[in-house]
Design a protein around this motif. Structure first.
Motif, PDB file in Angstrom:
ATOM      1  N   VAL A 200       0.835  -1.203   0.000  1.00 32.90           N
ATOM      2  CA  VAL A 200       0.000   0.000   0.000  1.00 32.90           C
ATOM      3  C   VAL A 200       0.870   1.253   0.000  1.00 32.90           C
ATOM      4  O   VAL A 200       0.571   2.240  -0.692  1.00 32.90           O
ATOM      5  CB  VAL A 200      -0.949  -0.020   1.221  1.00 32.90           C
ATOM      6  N   LEU A 201       1.962   1.231   0.747  1.00 34.27           N
ATOM      7  CA  LEU A 201       2.880   2.366   0.746  1.00 34.27           C
ATOM      8  C   LEU A 201       3.468   2.601  -0.639  1.00 34.27           C
ATOM      9  O   LEU A 201       3.599   3.743  -1.096  1.00 34.27           O
ATOM     10  CB  LEU A 201       4.010   2.127   1.751  1.00 34.27           C
ATOM     11  N   LYS A 202       3.833   1.541  -1.336  1.00 25.66           N
ATOM     12  CA  LYS A 202       4.407   1.693  -2.671  1.00 25.66           C
ATOM     13  C   LYS A 202       3.385   2.229  -3.663  1.00 25.66           C
ATOM     14  O   LYS A 202       3.712   3.046  -4.527  1.00 25.66           O
ATOM     15  CB  LYS A 202       4.957   0.346  -3.156  1.00 25.66           C
ATOM     16  N   ILE A 203       2.133   1.777  -3.521  1.00 25.92           N
ATOM     17  CA  ILE A 203       1.088   2.286  -4.404  1.00 25.92           C
ATOM     18  C   ILE A 203       0.885   3.785  -4.167  1.00 25.92           C
ATOM     19  O   ILE A 203       0.752   4.575  -5.105  1.00 25.92           O
ATOM     20  CB  ILE A 203      -0.223   1.520  -4.170  1.00 25.92           C
ATOM     21  N   ALA A 204       0.860   4.188  -2.898  1.00 21.91           N
ATOM     22  CA  ALA A 204       0.701   5.615  -2.582  1.00 21.91           C
ATOM     23  C   ALA A 204       1.869   6.427  -3.126  1.00 21.91           C
ATOM     24  O   ALA A 204       1.685   7.522  -3.677  1.00 21.91           O
ATOM     25  CB  ALA A 204       0.574   5.802  -1.071  1.00 21.91           C
ATOM     26  N   ARG A 205       3.096   5.908  -2.989  1.00 19.62           N
ATOM     27  CA  ARG A 205       4.259   6.612  -3.505  1.00 19.62           C
ATOM     28  C   ARG A 205       4.227   6.676  -5.029  1.00 19.62           C
ATOM     29  O   ARG A 205       4.602   7.695  -5.622  1.00 19.62           O
ATOM     30  CB  ARG A 205       5.535   5.901  -3.032  1.00 19.62           C
ATOM     31  N   GLN A 206       3.741   5.613  -5.661  1.00 15.57           N
ATOM     32  CA  GLN A 206       3.689   5.592  -7.118  1.00 15.57           C
ATOM     33  C   GLN A 206       2.772   6.689  -7.650  1.00 15.57           C
ATOM     34  O   GLN A 206       3.068   7.320  -8.662  1.00 15.57           O
ATOM     35  CB  GLN A 206       3.192   4.227  -7.598  1.00 15.57           C
ATOM     36  N   HIS A 207       1.655   6.913  -6.931  1.00 18.71           N
ATOM     37  CA  HIS A 207       0.705   7.945  -7.362  1.00 18.71           C
ATOM     38  C   HIS A 207       0.970   9.287  -6.674  1.00 18.71           C
ATOM     39  O   HIS A 207       0.168  10.208  -6.802  1.00 18.71           O
ATOM     40  CB  HIS A 207      -0.724   7.486  -7.076  1.00 18.71           C
ATOM     41  N   ASN A 208       2.080   9.363  -5.932  1.00 17.20           N
ATOM     42  CA  ASN A 208       2.481  10.609  -5.278  1.00 17.20           C
ATOM     43  C   ASN A 208       1.359  11.151  -4.373  1.00 17.20           C
ATOM     44  O   ASN A 208       0.974  12.314  -4.448  1.00 17.20           O
ATOM     45  CB  ASN A 208       2.868  11.653  -6.315  1.00 17.20           C
ATOM     46  N   LEU A 209       0.821  10.250  -3.523  1.00 19.10           N
ATOM     47  CA  LEU A 209      -0.299  10.594  -2.648  1.00 19.10           C
ATOM     48  C   LEU A 209       0.117  10.431  -1.187  1.00 19.10           C
ATOM     49  O   LEU A 209       1.022   9.640  -0.879  1.00 19.10           O
ATOM     50  CB  LEU A 209      -1.492   9.679  -2.946  1.00 19.10           C
ATOM     51  N   PRO A 210      -0.530  11.135  -0.270  1.00 17.48           N
ATOM     52  CA  PRO A 210      -0.219  10.963   1.156  1.00 17.48           C
ATOM     53  C   PRO A 210      -0.608   9.559   1.614  1.00 17.48           C
ATOM     54  O   PRO A 210      -1.712   9.084   1.299  1.00 17.48           O
ATOM     55  CB  PRO A 210      -1.081  12.037   1.836  1.00 17.48           C
ATOM     56  N   PRO A 211       0.249   8.894   2.374  1.00 18.88           N
ATOM     57  CA  PRO A 211      -0.017   7.483   2.710  1.00 18.88           C
ATOM     58  C   PRO A 211      -1.096   7.270   3.759  1.00 18.88           C
ATOM     59  O   PRO A 211      -1.735   6.208   3.770  1.00 18.88           O
ATOM     60  CB  PRO A 211       1.348   6.981   3.232  1.00 18.88           C
ATOM     61  N   HIS A 212      -1.322   8.222   4.690  1.00 15.98           N
ATOM     62  CA  HIS A 212      -2.130   7.879   5.855  1.00 15.98           C
ATOM     63  C   HIS A 212      -3.588   7.530   5.539  1.00 15.98           C
ATOM     64  O   HIS A 212      -4.153   6.669   6.217  1.00 15.98           O
ATOM     65  CB  HIS A 212      -2.036   8.985   6.921  1.00 15.98           C
ATOM     66  N   PRO A 213      -4.266   8.118   4.521  1.00 16.98           N
ATOM     67  CA  PRO A 213      -5.623   7.626   4.231  1.00 16.98           C
ATOM     68  C   PRO A 213      -5.645   6.160   3.812  1.00 16.98           C
ATOM     69  O   PRO A 213      -6.552   5.414   4.180  1.00 16.98           O
ATOM     70  CB  PRO A 213      -6.104   8.544   3.103  1.00 16.98           C
ATOM     71  N   PHE A 214      -4.623   5.736   3.081  1.00 17.98           N
ATOM     72  CA  PHE A 214      -4.568   4.362   2.604  1.00 17.98           C
ATOM     73  C   PHE A 214      -4.214   3.397   3.742  1.00 17.98           C
ATOM     74  O   PHE A 214      -4.727   2.278   3.800  1.00 17.98           O
ATOM     75  CB  PHE A 214      -3.558   4.245   1.465  1.00 17.98           C
ATOM     76  N   LEU A 215      -3.325   3.818   4.634  1.00 18.57           N
ATOM     77  CA  LEU A 215      -3.002   2.985   5.794  1.00 18.57           C
ATOM     78  C   LEU A 215      -4.207   2.854   6.718  1.00 18.57           C
ATOM     79  O   LEU A 215      -4.461   1.769   7.272  1.00 18.57           O
ATOM     80  CB  LEU A 215      -1.816   3.586   6.543  1.00 18.57           C
ATOM     81  N   LEU A 216      -4.960   3.930   6.906  1.00 21.42           N
ATOM     82  CA  LEU A 216      -6.178   3.851   7.708  1.00 21.42           C
ATOM     83  C   LEU A 216      -7.207   2.937   7.052  1.00 21.42           C
ATOM     84  O   LEU A 216      -7.896   2.175   7.740  1.00 21.42           O
ATOM     85  CB  LEU A 216      -6.762   5.256   7.890  1.00 21.42           C
ATOM     86  N   ALA A 217      -7.297   3.004   5.729  1.00 23.48           N
ATOM     87  CA  ALA A 217      -8.222   2.123   5.014  1.00 23.48           C
ATOM     88  C   ALA A 217      -7.841   0.659   5.209  1.00 23.48           C
ATOM     89  O   ALA A 217      -8.705  -0.202   5.433  1.00 23.48           O
ATOM     90  CB  ALA A 217      -8.236   2.476   3.528  1.00 23.48           C
ATOM     91  N   LEU A 218      -6.546   0.367   5.144  1.00 17.08           N
ATOM     92  CA  LEU A 218      -6.078  -1.004   5.315  1.00 17.08           C
ATOM     93  C   LEU A 218      -6.373  -1.533   6.713  1.00 17.08           C
ATOM     94  O   LEU A 218      -6.965  -2.604   6.877  1.00 17.08           O
ATOM     95  CB  LEU A 218      -4.570  -1.061   5.035  1.00 17.08           C
ATOM     96  N   ALA A 219      -5.982  -0.788   7.745  1.00 16.47           N
ATOM     97  CA  ALA A 219      -6.135  -1.260   9.115  1.00 16.47           C
ATOM     98  C   ALA A 219      -7.605  -1.359   9.517  1.00 16.47           C
ATOM     99  O   ALA A 219      -8.043  -2.380  10.082  1.00 16.47           O
ATOM    100  CB  ALA A 219      -5.383  -0.331  10.072  1.00 16.47           C
ATOM    101  N   SER A 220      -8.384  -0.320   9.243  1.00 14.12           N
ATOM    102  CA  SER A 220      -9.785  -0.315   9.678  1.00 14.12           C
ATOM    103  C   SER A 220     -10.613  -1.359   8.936  1.00 14.12           C
ATOM    104  O   SER A 220     -11.426  -2.071   9.540  1.00 14.12           O
ATOM    105  CB  SER A 220     -10.390   1.078   9.476  1.00 14.12           C
ATOM    106  N   SER A 221     -10.408  -1.497   7.635  1.00 15.12           N
ATOM    107  CA  SER A 221     -11.166  -2.496   6.870  1.00 15.12           C
ATOM    108  C   SER A 221     -10.736  -3.915   7.221  1.00 15.12           C
ATOM    109  O   SER A 221     -11.558  -4.832   7.182  1.00 15.12           O
ATOM    110  CB  SER A 221     -10.991  -2.247   5.371  1.00 15.12           C
ATOM    111  N   ALA A 222      -9.465  -4.093   7.556  1.00 19.62           N
ATOM    112  CA  ALA A 222      -9.017  -5.418   8.000  1.00 19.62           C
ATOM    113  C   ALA A 222      -9.716  -5.827   9.283  1.00 19.62           C
ATOM    114  O   ALA A 222     -10.137  -6.989   9.438  1.00 19.62           O
ATOM    115  CB  ALA A 222      -7.502  -5.414   8.187  1.00 19.62           C
TER     116      ALA A 222
END
Length: 548
Positions: free
Chosen positions: A130-152
């Protein structure tokens, strides 16, 4: 249950308090021994203080839960070796349509994988991707990390194998895998959808901004780098380095992904370039004598019909063509031999992967059919070990035995605390206001479970409240007893999203993100709390309305 003697109450409370402090704060300054040692210390104190006898301590250990936990961990290890989680990661980047699409994909994939392979495992193997995907699209990581943890966390509530507290509930309640899944699946699906909508609403502006500046570490990650990322071993929050066997499987997977002629082609290009340069420079002496002889023999008739002047000009060109042809034949022969050698290995690995997926599907089908969950998971684990047909020690070393020991100590400690009579006395005071046949009772019970799950962790909460909540509901009706168990599973699991310390999955995502090489990011407590509080309250409330 009546209160025990004052001495047992005091000593039992001290032992449980030590266990709780070390479980919630494993690095506490005055005794930084960790959660596992803390649970064993609490168990030992319960026996030394004579709150429970040694025989009662042994009886408190729930072997079916430990067997189910062990089996699912082993299966997860082999699924990781079979690149199952790499394929899930590829779905995140496949034909992505932007940041909002990525948020929705992460929520869906992490929820499904957590329901089938535990939330801890999913967070371990997907965080860096998820971090690599965020970096690839040049986006802030924390929304994606929150999505991963909360949805898990939300997704893991759907099955008994999704998280440890569900294992406890499924074994103690004797609810079948299928009934458990059918009972919670609607709440889980709606919860994941609501959680994704909350993420989009809260971070819509942030996800809509297209950054113009370059990434400070050197711009975006290449697509091949994301697609070929090798995940860390999945060991349910237990981290270990790759052993030689894992390195072999890593190389095999990369050989399958990469063209088998890549190295040969490189050598071929270099050979052609060297041979061409030598011919252009008329350095005939660099060409092997055998090639010169064969060139002269093959062109004997042509040399006989040409004059000496033309022969002198054409001979270097002929030698050049013959040398290039010979080198091409040599390279092709080497490549064909390499392909023949790699073909059996490739087919063997593909068959092994198919076997891993087949055994895993068989395990899930057996669980849905209502077979004994512990022995089904252990049987699947042993089948994978046998099919691997090599020393199982490297894979078994990845199992988090510290987690199993933690559960043993926790079972003894919580049983001793129950025998002190304190939980029963507190429940007797609360029970009249926590009846699940009234909306107010459900609300009060949910608030208590949410609070205890964040103060004492969700598994101890289930051990302390499970039997009492179920007994209170059974006095109303048998269907209400099943509903009480499922509500306990739902609320205690979603409660993990409230704060960063609410569940192990949150801590895994935070720690994995912080340690990720060249991608390190720190998910702060307050950033998580800002999203976690509204998400937990809204998702819990909506999910409770779907239980019947």
């Amino acid at each position: 249950m009546a209160m025990a003697s004052s001495v047992k109450v005091v000593l039992g409370s001290i032992a449980f308090a030590i266990f709780w402090v070390l479980a919630v704060f494993p690095a506490v300054p005055f005794l930084p021994v960790g959660r596992t040692a803390g649970s064993l210390l609490g168990a030992m104190l319960m026996v030394l203080f004579r709150v429970i006898t040694p025989d009662q301590a042994y009886d408190a250990i729930d072997l079916p839960i430990l067997g189910l936990l062990f089996g699912t961990m082993v299966v997860s290890v082999y699924l990781e070796r079979a690149d199952m989680f790499k394929y899930l990661g590829k779905l995140l980047a496949w034909k992505s349509k932007g940041a909002k699409d990525l948020i929705c994909r992460i929520c869906l994939i992490s929820a499904i994988s957590s329901a089938l392979f535990t939330n801890d495992t999913s967070c371990v193997v997907l965080t860096e991707f998820v971090l690599k995907i965020a970096r690839q699209h040049n986006l802030p990581p924390h929304p994606f990390l929150l999505a991963l943890a909360s949805s898990a966390n939300i997704g893991s509530s759907a099955t008994p194998i999704g998280n440890p507290q569900n294992l406890v509930i499924a074994v103690q309640s004797k609810i079948s895998f299928g009934d458990f899944l059918i009972g919670i699946l609607p709440a889980m699906l709606v919860g994941v959808l609501v959680n994704a909508l909350l993420l989009l609403c809260m971070y819509w502006r942030l996800l809509s901004v297209q950054k113009d500046e370059e990434d400070p570490s050197g711009a975006a990650v290449a697509e091949e780098d994301v697609s070929s990322h090798r995940f860390s071993p999945a060991t349910m929050s237990h981290f270990s380095s790759l052993n030689p066997q894992e390195w072999n499987s890593t190389l095999d997977s990369k050989n399958v992904m990469r063209s088998p002629n890549a190295n040969g082609s490189t050598a071929h290009v270099e050979t052609l370039r060297n041979r061409g340069n030598s011919a252009d420079q008329n350095e005939i002496q660099r060409v092997p004598s055998g090639s010169i002889d064969s060139a002269r023999n093959s062109n004997a008739s042509k040399e006989a019909t040409t004059d000496d002047h033309s022969h002198g000009k054409e001979e270097p060109v002929a030698l050049k063509m013959i040398a290039l042809t010979d080198s091409l034949q040599d390279v092709c022969s080497v490549q064909s031999s390499e392909e023949k050698e790699n073909l059996p290995r490739r087919w063997k690995r593909r068959f092994w992967k198919f076997s891993v997926f087949f055994v895993t599907m068989g395990m899930l089908i057996s669980l849905l059919m209502g077979l004994n969950m512990s022995w089904t998971a252990i049987t699947a684990a042993l089948a994978l070990i046998v099919l691997d047909f090599q020393d199982a020690r490297p894979c078994l070393e990845k199992v988090s035995y510290s987690l199993l020991i933690f559960f043993c100590g926790m079972f003894i400690t919580v049983d001793g605390f129950n025998k002190s009579g304190i939980p029963s006395t507190l429940w007797d005071l609360m029970e009249p206001y926590a009846k699940i046949n009234h909306v107010s009772g459900i609300a009060i019970l949910a608030i208590v479970i949410l609070g205890l799950s964040n103060l004492a962790s969700n598994v101890p909460t289930v051990l302390l409240l499970g039997g009492r909540v179920a007994a209170s509901a059974a006095a109303i009706s048998a269907s209400d007893e099943k509903k009480a168990w499922l509500m306990l599973a739902w609320v205690s699991t979603v409660a993990g999203n409230l704060s960063l310390l609410g569940s192990a999955a949150n801590l895994i995502v935070c720690e994995q993100a912080r340690r990720a090489p060249q991608l390190g990011y720190t998910l702060s407590f307050w950033k998580h709390l800002k999203f976690g509080v509204p998400s937990t309250l809204i998702v819990t409330a909506i999910g409770l309305t779907l239980f019947r």
